[in-house]
Structure formats: C-alpha cells, structure tokens
Write a protein that holds these residues in place. Structure first.
Motif, short mmCIF file in Angstrom:
data_model
loop_
_atom_site.label_atom_id
_atom_site.label_comp_id
_atom_site.label_asym_id
_atom_site.label_seq_id
_atom_site.Cartn_x
_atom_site.Cartn_y
_atom_site.Cartn_z
N SER A 269 -0.47 11.69 9.82
CA SER A 269 -0.24 10.36 10.36
C SER A 269 -0.91 9.27 9.54
CB SER A 269 -0.76 10.27 11.79
OG SER A 269 -0.07 11.16 12.63
N ILE A 270 -0.48 8.05 9.81
CA ILE A 270 -1.08 6.83 9.26
C ILE A 270 -1.32 5.91 10.45
CG2 ILE A 270 -0.66 4.79 7.83
CD1 ILE A 270 1.23 6.59 6.16
N MET A 271 -2.48 5.29 10.51
CA MET A 271 -2.78 4.31 11.56
C MET A 271 -2.62 2.90 11.00
SD MET A 271 -3.46 5.96 14.32
CE MET A 271 -4.03 4.59 15.32
N ILE A 272 -1.99 2.03 11.78
CA ILE A 272 -1.89 0.61 11.46
C ILE A 272 -2.66 -0.11 12.55
CG2 ILE A 272 -0.37 -1.37 11.13
CD1 ILE A 272 1.80 0.62 10.26
N GLY A 273 -3.80 -0.65 12.19
CA GLY A 273 -4.67 -1.24 13.21
C GLY A 273 -5.16 -0.15 14.14
N ASP A 274 -5.46 -0.54 15.37
CA ASP A 274 -5.98 0.42 16.35
C ASP A 274 -4.89 0.99 17.25
OD1 ASP A 274 -8.60 0.02 15.49
OD2 ASP A 274 -8.93 -1.64 16.90
N GLU A 275 -3.67 0.43 17.19
CA GLU A 275 -2.68 0.77 18.19
C GLU A 275 -1.38 1.39 17.68
OE1 GLU A 275 -2.31 -3.09 20.03
OE2 GLU A 275 -3.54 -2.40 21.70
N ILE A 276 -1.15 1.38 16.38
CA ILE A 276 0.13 1.88 15.86
C ILE A 276 -0.12 3.10 14.98
CG2 ILE A 276 2.17 1.33 14.48
CD1 ILE A 276 1.67 -1.63 15.21
N GLU A 277 0.56 4.18 15.33
CA GLU A 277 0.43 5.43 14.58
C GLU A 277 1.81 5.86 14.08
OE1 GLU A 277 -1.23 10.00 15.12
OE2 GLU A 277 -0.95 8.73 16.88
N LEU A 278 1.91 6.11 12.77
CA LEU A 278 3.12 6.64 12.16
C LEU A 278 2.87 8.09 11.80
CD1 LEU A 278 3.92 3.77 9.62
CD2 LEU A 278 4.88 4.09 11.88
N THR A 279 3.76 8.97 12.25
CA THR A 279 3.60 10.40 11.98
C THR A 279 4.84 10.93 11.27
OG1 THR A 279 2.28 10.64 13.99
CG2 THR A 279 3.16 12.66 13.05
N ILE A 280 4.65 11.73 10.23
CA ILE A 280 5.76 12.38 9.53
C ILE A 280 6.18 13.57 10.39
CG2 ILE A 280 6.54 13.49 7.41
CD1 ILE A 280 5.58 10.53 7.09
N LEU A 281 7.39 13.51 10.95
CA LEU A 281 7.86 14.57 11.85
C LEU A 281 8.69 15.63 11.14
CD1 LEU A 281 8.92 12.43 14.93
CD2 LEU A 281 6.76 13.64 14.55
N ALA A 282 9.47 15.19 10.14
CA ALA A 282 10.32 16.14 9.42
C ALA A 282 10.66 15.58 8.05
CB ALA A 282 11.61 16.39 10.20
N ILE A 283 10.90 16.49 7.12
CA ILE A 283 11.33 16.12 5.77
C ILE A 283 12.58 16.94 5.47
CG2 ILE A 283 10.71 16.06 3.33
CD1 ILE A 283 7.74 16.08 4.25
N LEU B 49 0.86 -1.18 0.00
CA LEU B 49 0.00 0.00 0.00
C LEU B 49 0.89 1.23 0.00
CD1 LEU B 49 -2.77 1.40 0.35
CD2 LEU B 49 -2.43 1.18 2.83
N VAL B 50 0.67 2.16 -0.91
CA VAL B 50 1.44 3.39 -0.99
C VAL B 50 0.52 4.55 -0.66
CG1 VAL B 50 2.83 4.88 -2.46
CG2 VAL B 50 2.94 2.39 -2.75
N LEU B 51 0.91 5.33 0.35
CA LEU B 51 0.11 6.48 0.78
C LEU B 51 0.95 7.74 0.72
CD1 LEU B 51 -1.51 4.92 3.97
CD2 LEU B 51 -2.58 5.20 1.74
#
Length: 77
Positions: A11-25, A2-4
């Motif tokens: 952020s992106i959520m994986i399931g109910d418990e994992i959150e990925l957030t873009i902090l810096a580029i 999956l490409v987002l």
C-alpha cells in the motif's frame, strides 16, 4: 511527480486518511483499492474532467439565464 514501486498487496498512504493498495496485476493493468473517507470523491481522471466540463457549461447557462431575466425585468419596468 513522486514515483513509487509497490508489489502486490502493498500500500501507499496519502496523508492520514487515504490508502492505495495494489490488489492485482494483469499484464499492463493493475487493480487499485482505494480506502478513503466517504466525503472524498474518487473518479477516474477522464470522468473527473467530464464532470468539470459539464459544471462549467452549466455555470455559463445559469449566467445567460440570469442576464436574460435581468433584461426582461428591465423591459417590464
């Protein structure tokens, strides 16, 4: 796969418990923040693969030790 597309601070959520957030580029690099339960191990892929290799080598060593111990016990009888 999956490409987002995400922007800074999104952020992106994986399931109910994992959150990925873009902090810096910064050029070709991004900084990810990962919020997950403490019981979930998080590693860079190259570290994860090294751990798997070490675990497999340790398992082989344990099997060899057990075989040698078994042979020693058989010889002792």
């Amino acid at each position: 796969m999956l490409v987002l597309t995400r922007k800074l601070k999104e952020s992106i959520m994986i399931g109910d418990e994992i959150e990925l957030t873009i902090l810096a580029i910064d050029g070709e690099q991004i900084k990810l923040g990962i919020n997950a339960p403490k019981n979930i191990e998080i590693h860079r892929k190259e570290i994860y693969l090294a751990i798997q290799t070490e675990n497999n080598e340790a398992l082989k060593t344990e099997v060899n030790v057990l075989k040698n111990l078994s042979a020693f016990i058989q010889d002792y009888k």
